[in-house]
Enzyme design. Structure first.
Site: not given
Ligand code: ZLS
Ligand code: ZN
Ligand code: CA
Length: 379
Positions: A144
């Protein structure tokens, strides 16, 4: 002991740095670099070290990383720390570079990112030199990351840097992404060129991150039809996944004829992943390795997502063995993290029985639409 097939063993270069396990994103953060160390412990204790050339990657230099990223962004990555971040001094810069809950500043963030990138760049160099047929960097796969910003747990795009290295020696490079998320950073980097074809299989819709990767997104300008997107629904299993993976990758290999392949093996497409919603078994995921390997093109294998860490270690170990060409006994060997694999202590990833929301109709239309796009390639 390992079972020996009659087939010739493949020459594999494996990149691993034990320090990778010392980096922590944040408490509660789902991305755990420790899973790379767990994978290595299984790889080592199954005896796979004896069948590969094992390398400790050196950190990519600032200059090497500027092949894709801007100086401005890399300087920020180098300077930022949780302390600086919490004092608010860098607040404006945070926004600019997309730091936040998904991409927190953590201790060693620059060292972690440059080690991840070093493994993919050095793997690419070794492939291009002809010294190996497959290079493996489980510390890479951070698909990403953008030119000037972090995104989705990724800060430096080791894959783009690895592909740029391969492009110095090879005319056409194919990128295949089996992570449950869309490989947006790699797609964007090569969206306007025909020298790299990107193919991503991903969960699409219902607000799932990052939201891009529609089947009609095919590239622009010279890159038109050189981006392939395979949007899938919740709960896809081995049979239905390969019902699309095989025909699509067969046509891509025959019609694009890449001189090198980069395979991103994000393990969040496995059954029981903490973030993913697919239902692939270890063998189903590993079939992507076997199938891509069967074309006999130099291949760089990288990691990616994967949030149920015992299953990540299982699958990447299994896939390392697929790369080498040996069969592993199902009983896990003794290793320092054995307690993570109870109560079964087996290699196999336990299956779940979630429903599969991919209809035959959806899958057939998807393969047909993508085949039509690919017919536009010059042959
Ligand atoms: O492909 O869905 C999102 C973005 C948000 C929701 C989550 N919040 C924290 C930010 C805004 C819309 N982000 C995804 C990113 C997934 C990245 C995948 C990477 C890869 O596998 C390659 C390495 C997401 N999904 C789940 C989370 N973020 C998430 C779950 C739990 C937590 C804890 C730490 C941080 C905040 C609380 C977090 C993120
Ligand atoms: Zn992933
Ligand atoms: Ca993907």
């Amino acid at each position: 002991t390992l079972a020996h097939g009659t087939a010739r063993k493949t020459k594999v270069a494996y990149y691993f740095d034990p320090n990778i396990a010392t980096f922590h994103y944040a408490s509660n953060h789902p991305m755990k670099p420790f899973r790379i160390r767990m994978t290595d412990a299984l790889v080592k204790n199954y005896g796979l070290y004896k069948k590969m050339n094992v390398f400790r990657p050196t950190a990519a230099t600032f200059d090497q990383m500027t092949e894709f990223h801007t100086d401005d962004y890399l300087n920020f990555l180098k300077r930022v720390s949780p302390e600086i971040y919490s004092t608010g001094v860098e607040r404006l810069a945070d926004r600019k570079f997309n730091f936040g809950d998904d991409c927190p500043p953590f201790d060693g963030i620059y060292d972690f990112s440059s080690l991840s990138a070093g493994g993919s760049i050095q793997g690419a160099e070794r492939l291009a030199s002809g010294e190996c047929e497959i290079a493996v960097n489980w510390g890479g796969g951070l698909h990403h990351a953008k030119k000037t910003e972090a995104s989705g747990f990724c800060y430096v795009n080791d894959i783009v840097l690895g592909i740029l290295e391969l492009l110095k020696s090879y005319e056409r490079v194919l990128y295949v992404d089996v992570d449950v998320h869309h490989g947006d950073g790699v797609e964007e980097a090569f969206y306007t060129t025909d020298r790299v074809m990107t193919v991503s299989f991903h969960l699409f819709g219902h607000g799932f991150f990052p939201g891009t990767g529609h089947v009609l997104d095919v590239g622009v300008g010279k890159g038109k039809y050189y981006a392939v997107n395979v949007p899938l629904q919740y709960g896809i299993d081995d049979d239905t996944y390969h019902q699309v993976f095989r025909p699509i990758m067969k046509r891509v290999m025959e019609w694009y004829r890449p001189s090198a392949v980069v395979l991103q093996l994000g393990a969040d497409s496995l059954a029981g992943d903490r973030l993913g919603m697919f239902n692939l078994s270890m063998r189903g995921h590993g079939k992507c390795v076997e199938y891509m390997k069967s074309f006999g093109v130099p291949m760089l294998m990288v990691g990616g997502g994967g949030y149920t860490i015992r299953n990540v270690a299982r699958t990447w170990t299994y896939e390392t063995a697929r790369a080498v060409g040996v069969d592993l006994p199902m009983h896990l060997p003794y290793n320092e993290f054995l307690e993570y694999y109870g109560p079964e202590y087996l290699l196999d990833v336990p299956m779940s029985n979630i429903p599969n929301h991919n209809t035959q109709d959806h899958l057939e239309k998807l393969v047909a639409a993508i085949t039509e796009h690919l017919r536009n390639l010059p042959f």
